[in-house]
Design an enzyme around this catalytic site. Structure first.
Site, PDB file in Angstrom:
ATOM      1  N   GLY A   1       0.848  -1.225   0.153  1.00  0.00           N
ATOM      2  CA  GLY A   1       0.095   0.004   0.154  1.00  0.00           C
ATOM      3  C   GLY A   1       0.655   1.305  -0.055  1.00  0.00           C
ATOM      4  O   GLY A   1       1.879   1.055   0.024  1.00  0.00           O
TER       5      GLY A   1
ATOM      6  N   THR B   1      -6.212  -3.457  -1.845  1.00  0.00           N
ATOM      7  CA  THR B   1      -6.122  -1.847  -2.370  1.00  0.00           C
ATOM      8  C   THR B   1      -4.586  -1.473  -2.645  1.00  0.00           C
ATOM      9  O   THR B   1      -4.417  -0.449  -2.877  1.00  0.00           O
ATOM     10  CB  THR B   1      -6.680  -0.948  -1.288  1.00  0.00           C
ATOM     11  OG1 THR B   1      -5.750  -1.292   0.246  1.00  0.00           O
ATOM     12  CG2 THR B   1      -8.023  -1.144  -0.864  1.00  0.00           C
ATOM     13  N   GLY B   2      -3.732  -2.501  -2.170  1.00  0.00           N
ATOM     14  CA  GLY B   2      -2.421  -2.204  -2.385  1.00  0.00           C
ATOM     15  C   GLY B   2      -1.967  -2.476  -4.019  1.00  0.00           C
ATOM     16  O   GLY B   2      -2.817  -3.128  -4.776  1.00  0.00           O
TER      17      GLY B   2
ATOM     18  N   ASP C   1      -3.992 -12.735   3.106  1.00  0.00           N
ATOM     19  CA  ASP C   1      -5.015 -11.742   3.745  1.00  0.00           C
ATOM     20  C   ASP C   1      -4.819 -12.257   5.405  1.00  0.00           C
ATOM     21  O   ASP C   1      -5.407 -13.035   5.820  1.00  0.00           O
ATOM     22  CB  ASP C   1      -6.521 -12.223   3.450  1.00  0.00           C
ATOM     23  CG  ASP C   1      -7.640 -11.567   3.938  1.00  0.00           C
ATOM     24  OD1 ASP C   1      -7.133 -10.676   5.007  1.00  0.00           O
ATOM     25  OD2 ASP C   1      -8.788 -11.665   3.814  1.00  0.00           O
TER      26      ASP C   1
ATOM     27  N   ALA D   1      -1.009   0.708  13.186  1.00  0.00           N
ATOM     28  CA  ALA D   1      -1.453   1.599  12.427  1.00  0.00           C
ATOM     29  C   ALA D   1      -2.840   2.043  12.847  1.00  0.00           C
ATOM     30  O   ALA D   1      -3.988   1.642  12.163  1.00  0.00           O
ATOM     31  CB  ALA D   1      -1.431   1.656  11.024  1.00  0.00           C
TER      32      ALA D   1
ATOM     33  N   TYR E   1     -14.798   1.711   9.736  1.00  0.00           N
ATOM     34  CA  TYR E   1     -13.522   2.041   9.884  1.00  0.00           C
ATOM     35  C   TYR E   1     -13.078   2.700  10.948  1.00  0.00           C
ATOM     36  O   TYR E   1     -12.052   2.107  11.800  1.00  0.00           O
ATOM     37  CB  TYR E   1     -13.116   3.082   8.798  1.00  0.00           C
ATOM     38  CG  TYR E   1     -11.607   3.367   8.727  1.00  0.00           C
ATOM     39  CD1 TYR E   1     -10.750   2.532   8.126  1.00  0.00           C
ATOM     40  CD2 TYR E   1     -11.178   4.686   9.006  1.00  0.00           C
ATOM     41  CE1 TYR E   1      -9.285   2.697   8.114  1.00  0.00           C
ATOM     42  CE2 TYR E   1      -9.724   5.104   8.847  1.00  0.00           C
ATOM     43  CZ  TYR E   1      -8.871   4.165   8.556  1.00  0.00           C
ATOM     44  OH  TYR E   1      -7.358   4.524   8.498  1.00  0.00           O
TER      45      TYR E   1
ATOM     46  N   LYS F   1     -10.729   0.551  14.159  1.00  0.00           N
ATOM     47  CA  LYS F   1      -9.523   0.934  14.381  1.00  0.00           C
ATOM     48  C   LYS F   1      -9.569   1.212  16.147  1.00  0.00           C
ATOM     49  O   LYS F   1      -8.447   1.063  16.783  1.00  0.00           O
ATOM     50  CB  LYS F   1      -9.407   2.447  13.868  1.00  0.00           C
ATOM     51  CG  LYS F   1      -8.823   2.282  12.459  1.00  0.00           C
ATOM     52  CD  LYS F   1      -7.390   1.464  12.130  1.00  0.00           C
ATOM     53  CE  LYS F   1      -7.186   1.548  10.956  1.00  0.00           C
ATOM     54  NZ  LYS F   1      -5.750   0.609  10.552  1.00  0.00           N
TER      55      LYS F   1
END
Length: 320
Positions: free
Chosen positions: A13, A38-39, A59, A117, A148, A152
């Protein structure tokens, strides 16, 4: 040469690939892992020929096994732009929950230190400005962005549980808006959108009236902050971002000036739960890591523009 091994998830990514570069430069053996939802392998293809680089197409929401010793794990696997996580909300929740759990288990088995992250999105649409780490946030768990934000927030809670319960060495970085080369042109975030539209001679899409603010950090600065946090002794969350705040409308003007096009704007409805303010308080990063951004927005945008110019045909080139 450090000789240490580091696993970087989301390694193909935008941020993950820059971290791969940094750790290779520091002499680490880098194991990159990405399921490429998405990478993009283009971001790391220059590393494939190196003896101290490996890539696993995997994954992390499924069981994760990496043979051999591991000293560090950096968990950067996750869609990070609204356009992605609104399209794949369940995978987004799974990589933040199951993925984090799998990697914490791996870190425990290997005796590795793990850095996750996290994001400024844990603060939601904040009622405290600028945002500091002891603010608990204003998040809508059942809104469209909840997949999202809550992934997180859960990720942080799970990481702290492993730290407290198992004594695992963990680090938490809360990342604010970051930009630079290797951003996806179509990732839906404001900077790639504005640059792509300006280079194509299209009107810039502004959501709402453009008075909402963002604070943009150049990718090299962010990577430096993450590197210092990983090697620090601090286990609580740390904001890493650039506190230089700007409204979206002013940012559109800056982009047009930089690309030499006339400012044309198309206003669109503001998405639900879109944060109105975003600015990091980086007191902690300064005190604990001795870190603050070095690249100002004008310089960072210039470097990013060069990357985008290579990827986008201008109207004149399209006609040629």
């Amino acid at each position: 040469m450090s000789g240490k091994r580091v696993l970087i998830t989301g390694g193909a990514g935008f941020l993950g690939s820059h971290l791969c570069d940094r750790f290779i430069k520091e002499g680490y053996h880098v194991v990159a892992m990405d399921n490429l939802i998405t990478g993009n392998l283009e971001n790391i293809e220059h590393l494939f020929k190196l003896p101290n680089f490996e890539f696993y197409h995997h994954d992390v929401s499924k069981f994760v096994h990496v043979p051999g010793e591991l000293d560090y794990i950096l968990h950067f696997a996750s869609p990070a732009s609204p356009i992605d996580y609104l399209k794949i909300p369940i995978q987004t929740l799974k990589v933040g929950s199951l993925g984090t759990h799998n990697l914490l288990g791996l870190a425990k088995a290997k005796g590795a230190r793990m850095l996750i992250a996290s994001t400024s999105e844990v603060y939601g649409d904040p009622q405290v400005h600028p945002q500091q780490e002891d603010y608990w946030g204003n998040v809508n768990p059942v809104g469209p962005r909840g997949c999202y934000d809550e992934a997180k927030r859960f990720q942080e809670a799970m990481t702290m549980a492993y730290h407290m319960h198992h004594g695992l060495e963990t680090r938490i970085v809360r990342i604010f808006n970051t930009y630079g080369p290797r951003m996806r042109l179509d990732d839906g975030r404001v900077l790639p959108a504005f640059l792509s539209q300006a280079l194509r001679g299209e009107p810039l899409s502004i959501f709402g009236d453009g008075s909402q603010t963002r604070s943009f950090c150049y990718v090299d600065d962010l990577v430096e902050g993450i590197y210092r946090l990983l090697l620090s002794d601090y286990h609580l969350p740390v904001n890493v971002g650039n506190p230089s705040e700007i409204t979206i409308k002013e940012f559109a003007e800056e982009i047009c000036k930089l690309t030499g096009v006339e400012l044309k704007v198309e206003y669109q409805p503001l998405p639900k739960d879109d944060p109105q303010k975003r600015q990091p308080d980086i007191t902690k990063a300064k005190e604990i890591l001795g870190w603050e951004p070095q690249v100002d927005r004008a310089e960072g945008l210039k470097r990013t523009l060069e990357y985008f110019k290579d990827k986008i045909k201008t109207p004149a080139e399209q006609e040629a």
